[in-house]
Design an enzyme around this catalytic site. Structure first.
Site, mmCIF file in Angstrom:
data_model
loop_
_atom_site.group_PDB
_atom_site.id
_atom_site.type_symbol
_atom_site.label_atom_id
_atom_site.label_comp_id
_atom_site.label_asym_id
_atom_site.label_seq_id
_atom_site.Cartn_x
_atom_site.Cartn_y
_atom_site.Cartn_z
ATOM 1 C CB SER A 11 -1.039 -0.094 1.434
ATOM 2 O OG SER A 11 -1.344 1.263 1.325
ATOM 3 C CG ASP A 38 -5.075 2.523 1.314
ATOM 4 O OD1 ASP A 38 -5.887 1.688 1.168
ATOM 5 O OD2 ASP A 38 -3.719 1.924 1.641
ATOM 6 C CG MET A 40 -7.940 7.176 3.216
ATOM 7 S SD MET A 40 -7.210 7.054 4.824
ATOM 8 C CE MET A 40 -6.199 5.489 4.797
ATOM 9 C CG HIS A 69 -9.288 0.386 -0.160
ATOM 10 N ND1 HIS A 69 -8.519 -0.137 1.044
ATOM 11 C CD2 HIS A 69 -10.599 0.353 0.129
ATOM 12 C CE1 HIS A 69 -9.484 0.110 2.190
ATOM 13 N NE2 HIS A 69 -10.657 0.257 1.529
ATOM 14 C CG MET A 71 -10.950 3.524 2.664
ATOM 15 S SD MET A 71 -9.447 3.112 3.646
ATOM 16 C CE MET A 71 -8.313 3.509 2.124
ATOM 17 C CG MET A 140 -11.347 -2.573 5.513
ATOM 18 S SD MET A 140 -9.731 -2.229 4.484
ATOM 19 C CE MET A 140 -8.966 -1.692 6.029
#
Ligand code: DX5
Ligand code: ZN
Length: 222
Positions: A11, A38, A40, A69, A71, A140
Site C-alpha cells: 500500500s 488508499d 481517503m 481502495h 475509503m 478490512m
C-alpha cells in the site's frame, strides 16, 4: 479473477510521499504483484490522502495492477475519475454507498474490475446479494484510516466464510485482506483462504523489500 499463489499488494499509504515514483518502482523490483492505492476523504474515514491525479501521475512509473481502495462516502461520484486515472481495480465500501449494486455496475461499465470492502463491524450477510458481480472482496482487518495498526482477530472469520461461499456457489472473486498484515499474520489469512495480502507499513519499513516479499510468500505456504 484467476486464483494464483498469494498476491502481495503493498500500500502506497506507507510510502515516502516525497519520493512516490521511486517508491512505486520499488514494488515491481520487490516481486510484489499489485500496487494498493488508499484514497481517503476525511469523512468516511478520519484521514485524507490523495485523489485521481496522484494515481494518474504514478501510472507511467509502473505496469503492475493498480488496486484502488476508495475509503470515501458516496464513491459513485468519483468512479469515472478513478477509472480514467488508470486504476485497474476499484473497490468501494459497502457502508459508503446506498445503491451498492448500481455503484458496482458503474465500475464494470468503466472497464475496471469491481471490488467491495467491509469494515470490521460489517457482516458478510450484508453483501450476499451482490457476490455474483464482484471480482474482489476486501476484508478490512483494522478500522480503515491509518497504516500501522494491529489486526483485529474477530474480523478473520469473514475470510473463511467468503471462501466457503465461493466454493459452494462457484463464484470467482478474489479475497483480499487489508490491515495489520505482516510476517506474523500472513500465514493465518492464507490458511483461511485469502488470495491477496495488502501490506503497507510492513513492506515500506523494509530495506530489503524483495526478501520481505519472498518471506511473505513462504509464510503463506507454511
Ligand atoms: C488502511 C488502509 C490500508 C493500510 C494498511 O485504512 O486501507 O491499506 O495501508 O496498512 P498496514 O499494512 O500498515 O496495516
Ligand atoms: Zn487499503
Amino acid at each position: 479473477m484467476e486464483k494464483t499463489s498469494l498476491i502481495i499488494a503493498p500500500s502506497m499509504l506507507s510510502s515516502d510521499f516525497s519520493r512516490t515514483a521511486e517508491e512505486v518502482e520499488s514494488i515491481k523490483a520487490s516481486g510484489a504483484q499489485w500496487v494498493h492505492l488508499d484514497v481517503m476523504d476525511g469523512r468516511f474515514v478520519p484521514n485524507i490522502t490523495f485523489g485521481p491525479k496522484f494515481i494518474k501521475d504514478l501510472r507511467p512509473h509502473s505496469d503492475l495492477v493498480f488496486d484502488t481502495h476508495l475509503m470515501v462516502d458516496e464513491p459513485e461520484r468519483f468512479i469515472t475519475h478513478f477509472a480514467q486515472s488508470g486504476s485497474d481495480h476499484i473497490t468501494v465500501h459497502a457502508e459508503a454507498t446506498v445503491h451498492l449494486h448500481r455503484t458496482l455496475q458503474m465500475i464494470r461499465d468503466c472497464g475496471c474490475k469491481a471490488g467491495v470492502s467491509l469494515i470490521p463491524s460489517s457482516s458478510v450477510s450484508s453483501i450476499l446479494p451482490i457476490l455474483d458481480m464482484v471480482d474482489l472482496i476486501l476484508i478490512m482487518t483494522v478500522n480503515p484510516g491509518f497504516g500501522g495498526q494491529s489486526l483485529i482477530p474477530s474480523t478473520l472469520e469473514k475470510i473463511g466464510e467468503l471462501a466457503s461461499i465461493r466454493e459452494k456457489k462457484g463464484y470467482k472473486y478474489l479475497i483480499s485482506v487489508d490491515g495489520g498484515i505482516n510476517l506474523s499474520t500472513v500465514a493465518t489469512i492464507a490458511k483461511l483462504g485469502a488470495d491477496v495480502a495488502v501490506c503497507g507499513s510492513a513492506f515500506f519499513c523494509e530495506q530489503d523489500r524483495a526478501a520481505f516479499v519472498r518471506a511473505m510468500k513462504e509464510q503463506a505456504k507454511a
